[in-house]
Design a protein around this motif. Structure first.
Motif, PDB file in Angstrom:
ATOM      1  N   ALA A  11       0.825  -1.202   0.000  1.00  0.00           N
ATOM      2  CA  ALA A  11       0.000   0.000   0.000  1.00  0.00           C
ATOM      3  C   ALA A  11       0.865   1.259   0.000  1.00  0.00           C
ATOM      4  CB  ALA A  11      -0.929  -0.007   1.207  1.00  0.00           C
ATOM      5  N   LYS A  12       1.922   1.253   0.783  1.00  0.00           N
ATOM      6  CA  LYS A  12       2.826   2.402   0.843  1.00  0.00           C
ATOM      7  C   LYS A  12       3.499   2.626  -0.513  1.00  0.00           C
ATOM      8  CE  LYS A  12       6.665   4.286   3.484  1.00  0.00           C
ATOM      9  NZ  LYS A  12       7.591   4.081   4.591  1.00  0.00           N
ATOM     10  N   PHE A  13       3.926   1.527  -1.149  1.00  0.00           N
ATOM     11  CA  PHE A  13       4.569   1.620  -2.468  1.00  0.00           C
ATOM     12  C   PHE A  13       3.602   2.198  -3.491  1.00  0.00           C
ATOM     13  CE2 PHE A  13       5.540  -0.235  -6.624  1.00  0.00           C
ATOM     14  CZ  PHE A  13       6.842   0.208  -6.795  1.00  0.00           C
ATOM     15  N   LEU A  14       2.354   1.743  -3.479  1.00  0.00           N
ATOM     16  CA  LEU A  14       1.368   2.245  -4.438  1.00  0.00           C
ATOM     17  C   LEU A  14       1.124   3.732  -4.231  1.00  0.00           C
ATOM     18  CD1 LEU A  14      -0.619   1.834  -6.730  1.00  0.00           C
ATOM     19  CD2 LEU A  14      -2.314   1.188  -5.031  1.00  0.00           C
ATOM     20  N   ASN A  15       0.991   4.160  -2.991  1.00  0.00           N
ATOM     21  CA  ASN A  15       0.779   5.579  -2.713  1.00  0.00           C
ATOM     22  C   ASN A  15       1.952   6.422  -3.193  1.00  0.00           C
ATOM     23  OD1 ASN A  15      -1.757   5.327  -1.548  1.00  0.00           O
ATOM     24  ND2 ASN A  15      -0.922   4.943   0.473  1.00  0.00           N
ATOM     25  N   CYS A  31      -5.069   0.684 -11.050  1.00  0.00           N
ATOM     26  CA  CYS A  31      -3.857  -0.033 -10.640  1.00  0.00           C
ATOM     27  C   CYS A  31      -4.178  -1.024  -9.519  1.00  0.00           C
ATOM     28  CB  CYS A  31      -2.785   0.953 -10.202  1.00  0.00           C
ATOM     29  SG  CYS A  31      -1.167   0.192  -9.932  1.00  0.00           S
ATOM     30  N   LEU A  32      -5.043  -0.633  -8.597  1.00  0.00           N
ATOM     31  CA  LEU A  32      -5.472  -1.540  -7.525  1.00  0.00           C
ATOM     32  C   LEU A  32      -6.130  -2.782  -8.102  1.00  0.00           C
ATOM     33  CD1 LEU A  32      -7.122   0.995  -5.051  1.00  0.00           C
ATOM     34  CD2 LEU A  32      -5.027  -0.290  -4.656  1.00  0.00           C
ATOM     35  N   VAL A  47      -2.346  -8.952  -1.143  1.00  0.00           N
ATOM     36  CA  VAL A  47      -1.655  -8.343  -2.276  1.00  0.00           C
ATOM     37  C   VAL A  47      -0.286  -7.911  -1.776  1.00  0.00           C
ATOM     38  CG1 VAL A  47      -1.702  -6.475  -3.955  1.00  0.00           C
ATOM     39  CG2 VAL A  47      -3.829  -7.602  -3.296  1.00  0.00           C
ATOM     40  N   GLN A  48       0.747  -8.424  -2.416  1.00  0.00           N
ATOM     41  CA  GLN A  48       2.118  -8.176  -1.983  1.00  0.00           C
ATOM     42  C   GLN A  48       2.755  -7.060  -2.813  1.00  0.00           C
ATOM     43  OE1 GLN A  48       3.473  -9.758   0.676  1.00  0.00           O
ATOM     44  NE2 GLN A  48       1.531 -10.824   0.930  1.00  0.00           N
ATOM     45  N   LEU A  49       3.907  -6.626  -2.361  1.00  0.00           N
ATOM     46  CA  LEU A  49       4.650  -5.569  -3.038  1.00  0.00           C
ATOM     47  C   LEU A  49       4.955  -5.947  -4.490  1.00  0.00           C
ATOM     48  CD1 LEU A  49       6.115  -2.849  -2.866  1.00  0.00           C
ATOM     49  CD2 LEU A  49       8.102  -4.071  -2.040  1.00  0.00           C
ATOM     50  N   ALA A  50       5.307  -7.199  -4.741  1.00  0.00           N
ATOM     51  CA  ALA A  50       5.624  -7.638  -6.105  1.00  0.00           C
ATOM     52  C   ALA A  50       4.410  -7.507  -7.025  1.00  0.00           C
ATOM     53  CB  ALA A  50       6.118  -9.078  -6.093  1.00  0.00           C
ATOM     54  N   HIS A  51       3.215  -7.782  -6.516  1.00  0.00           N
ATOM     55  CA  HIS A  51       2.000  -7.657  -7.324  1.00  0.00           C
ATOM     56  C   HIS A  51       1.762  -6.195  -7.690  1.00  0.00           C
ATOM     57  CE1 HIS A  51       0.831 -11.327  -4.758  1.00  0.00           C
ATOM     58  NE2 HIS A  51       1.360 -11.750  -5.899  1.00  0.00           N
ATOM     59  N   VAL A  52       1.944  -5.309  -6.717  1.00  0.00           N
ATOM     60  CA  VAL A  52       1.732  -3.885  -6.964  1.00  0.00           C
ATOM     61  C   VAL A  52       2.790  -3.346  -7.922  1.00  0.00           C
ATOM     62  CG1 VAL A  52       1.631  -1.604  -5.899  1.00  0.00           C
ATOM     63  CG2 VAL A  52       0.587  -3.548  -4.750  1.00  0.00           C
ATOM     64  N   GLU A  54       4.352  -4.921 -10.273  1.00  0.00           N
ATOM     65  CA  GLU A  54       4.020  -5.361 -11.632  1.00  0.00           C
ATOM     66  C   GLU A  54       2.865  -4.548 -12.198  1.00  0.00           C
ATOM     67  OE1 GLU A  54       2.817  -9.437 -14.069  1.00  0.00           O
ATOM     68  OE2 GLU A  54       3.481  -9.589 -11.983  1.00  0.00           O
ATOM     69  N   ALA A  55       1.851  -4.272 -11.374  1.00  0.00           N
ATOM     70  CA  ALA A  55       0.708  -3.477 -11.826  1.00  0.00           C
ATOM     71  C   ALA A  55       1.141  -2.056 -12.175  1.00  0.00           C
ATOM     72  CB  ALA A  55      -0.362  -3.453 -10.743  1.00  0.00           C
ATOM     73  N   VAL A  56       2.049  -1.486 -11.397  1.00  0.00           N
ATOM     74  CA  VAL A  56       2.547  -0.132 -11.693  1.00  0.00           C
ATOM     75  C   VAL A  56       3.287  -0.131 -13.017  1.00  0.00           C
ATOM     76  CG1 VAL A  56       4.207   1.630 -10.951  1.00  0.00           C
ATOM     77  CG2 VAL A  56       2.611   0.658  -9.293  1.00  0.00           C
ATOM     78  N   GLN A  57       4.051  -1.168 -13.288  1.00  0.00           N
ATOM     79  CA  GLN A  57       4.752  -1.253 -14.564  1.00  0.00           C
ATOM     80  C   GLN A  57       3.773  -1.270 -15.734  1.00  0.00           C
ATOM     81  OE1 GLN A  57       7.224  -4.725 -14.237  1.00  0.00           O
ATOM     82  NE2 GLN A  57       8.966  -3.519 -13.522  1.00  0.00           N
ATOM     83  N   TYR A  58       2.680  -2.017 -15.590  1.00  0.00           N
ATOM     84  CA  TYR A  58       1.683  -2.058 -16.663  1.00  0.00           C
ATOM     85  C   TYR A  58       1.029  -0.700 -16.851  1.00  0.00           C
ATOM     86  CZ  TYR A  58       1.969  -7.148 -16.736  1.00  0.00           C
ATOM     87  OH  TYR A  58       2.398  -8.436 -16.844  1.00  0.00           O
ATOM     88  N   ARG A  59       0.676  -0.028 -15.754  1.00  0.00           N
ATOM     89  CA  ARG A  59       0.037   1.282 -15.839  1.00  0.00           C
ATOM     90  C   ARG A  59       1.003   2.326 -16.379  1.00  0.00           C
ATOM     91  NH1 ARG A  59      -4.130   2.910 -16.600  1.00  0.00           N
ATOM     92  NH2 ARG A  59      -3.868   4.764 -15.368  1.00  0.00           N
ATOM     93  N   TRP A  60       2.271   2.235 -15.989  1.00  0.00           N
ATOM     94  CA  TRP A  60       3.265   3.210 -16.403  1.00  0.00           C
ATOM     95  C   TRP A  60       3.552   3.081 -17.897  1.00  0.00           C
ATOM     96  CZ3 TRP A  60       9.044   3.216 -16.578  1.00  0.00           C
ATOM     97  CH2 TRP A  60       9.547   4.512 -16.627  1.00  0.00           C
ATOM     98  N   ALA A  61       3.466   1.865 -18.409  1.00  0.00           N
ATOM     99  CA  ALA A  61       3.750   1.626 -19.823  1.00  0.00           C
ATOM    100  C   ALA A  61       2.698   2.266 -20.727  1.00  0.00           C
ATOM    101  CB  ALA A  61       3.827   0.129 -20.097  1.00  0.00           C
ATOM    102  N   LEU A  62       1.513   2.506 -20.205  1.00  0.00           N
ATOM    103  CA  LEU A  62       0.457   3.120 -21.015  1.00  0.00           C
ATOM    104  C   LEU A  62       0.784   4.568 -21.218  1.00  0.00           C
ATOM    105  CD1 LEU A  62      -2.683   1.558 -19.345  1.00  0.00           C
ATOM    106  CD2 LEU A  62      -1.595   0.874 -21.455  1.00  0.00           C
TER     107      LEU A  62
END
Length: 62
Positions: A11-15, A31-32, A47-52, A54-62
């Motif tokens: 959660a901290k990483f996502l924020n 992203c959530l 939901v672990q840090l690795a899952h978040v 990976e999701a940030v990478q997908y969102r960032w690529a857009l």
């Protein structure tokens, strides 16, 4: 309906990522959803840090 738990570090990483990338609330919500989708097939209890990350990478690529 099952609600996914969140690891505090995830959660901290996502924020932090959302703040640095300037995401809006809908962007954070998308992203959530992606992070929960990534965690589901792994049968993760939370939901672990690795899952978040990976999701940030997908969102960032857009």
């Amino acid at each position: 309906m099952h609600t996914a738990r969140w690891n505090p570090a995830a959660a901290k990483f996502l924020n932090l990522a959302a703040m640095r990338l300037g995401w809006s609330s809908p962007g954070i919500h998308r992203c959530l959803k992606v992070a929960r989708t990534i965690a589901h097939p792994a049968n993760a209890h939370a939901v672990q840090l690795a899952h978040v990350a990976e999701a940030v990478q997908y969102r960032w690529a857009l």
